[in-house]
Enzyme design. Sequence first.
Site, PDB file in Angstrom:
ATOM      1  N   HIS A 266       0.829  -1.205   0.000  1.00  7.75           N
ATOM      2  CA  HIS A 266       0.000   0.000   0.000  1.00  7.75           C
ATOM      3  C   HIS A 266       0.866   1.258   0.000  1.00  7.75           C
ATOM      4  O   HIS A 266       2.060   1.193   0.258  1.00  7.75           O
ATOM      5  CB  HIS A 266      -0.912   0.004   1.234  1.00  7.75           C
ATOM      6  CG  HIS A 266      -0.148   0.130   2.522  1.00  7.75           C
ATOM      7  ND1 HIS A 266       0.357  -0.973   3.181  1.00  7.75           N
ATOM      8  CD2 HIS A 266       0.232   1.216   3.241  1.00  7.75           C
ATOM      9  CE1 HIS A 266       1.011  -0.560   4.269  1.00  7.75           C
ATOM     10  NE2 HIS A 266       0.940   0.764   4.319  1.00  7.75           N
TER      11      HIS A 266
ATOM     12  N   HIS B  31       5.246   6.312  -1.454  1.00  6.67           N
ATOM     13  CA  HIS B  31       6.047   5.120  -1.775  1.00  6.67           C
ATOM     14  C   HIS B  31       5.301   3.871  -1.300  1.00  6.67           C
ATOM     15  O   HIS B  31       4.355   3.965  -0.531  1.00  6.67           O
ATOM     16  CB  HIS B  31       7.422   5.196  -1.101  1.00  6.67           C
ATOM     17  CG  HIS B  31       7.338   5.108   0.388  1.00  6.67           C
ATOM     18  ND1 HIS B  31       7.012   6.195   1.185  1.00  6.67           N
ATOM     19  CD2 HIS B  31       7.487   4.060   1.239  1.00  6.67           C
ATOM     20  CE1 HIS B  31       6.983   5.815   2.458  1.00  6.67           C
ATOM     21  NE2 HIS B  31       7.266   4.525   2.514  1.00  6.67           N
TER      22      HIS B  31
END
Length: 188
Positions: free
Chosen positions: A44, A130
């Site tokens: 995620h 990220h």
Amino acid sequence: MDRLRVFIAVDIEEPLVVSAMERVKEALVATRVPMKPVEAQNLHITLRFIGEVPRGVVEEIARSVLARLEFEEFEVEFRGLGAFPSPLRPRVVWVGVSEGQEQLARLHESIEEGLRRLGIPPERERFVPHVTLARLRGSRNLTALVKLLQEYEDYVFGRMRVTSVRLKKSTLTPKGPIYENLWEVKAR
């Protein structure tokens, strides 16, 4: 008092992106650097880690922060392998976001504003979108990892549409965290 460990995220559910990340994760593990890879179902982009808060606060976050979050679907491109704090001193290995950064930053800022209204202090670090692939647990064979980071620094993992943002509960276990969706906001 019942406390939950929570965060707000965009899940990586595009099968081609997940399999590209899994292939690179196998290469990371093959370096034999001691690390804890993130499971495919847990990949995620964290928009905001909140931490442990009382259940009532979690409900308030859902009602007054997420319920007010408005955004349109957008594309994200995943590109490049990197590390925090730096590629030469890696502790966390991540996949970067090359397209869609502005939209993710706007989501992050909206969430931050809502959390501040609830009295939750702002994050100290600058938001860098990220996807964490692995957390290092030692520095053995670091040269092989640094070489791999250089090899994949511009690698394109693929694209996906961001269609929802989720408030997630994280339960820490010896085998790794277990995530559970508590609330979801769909794009307009």
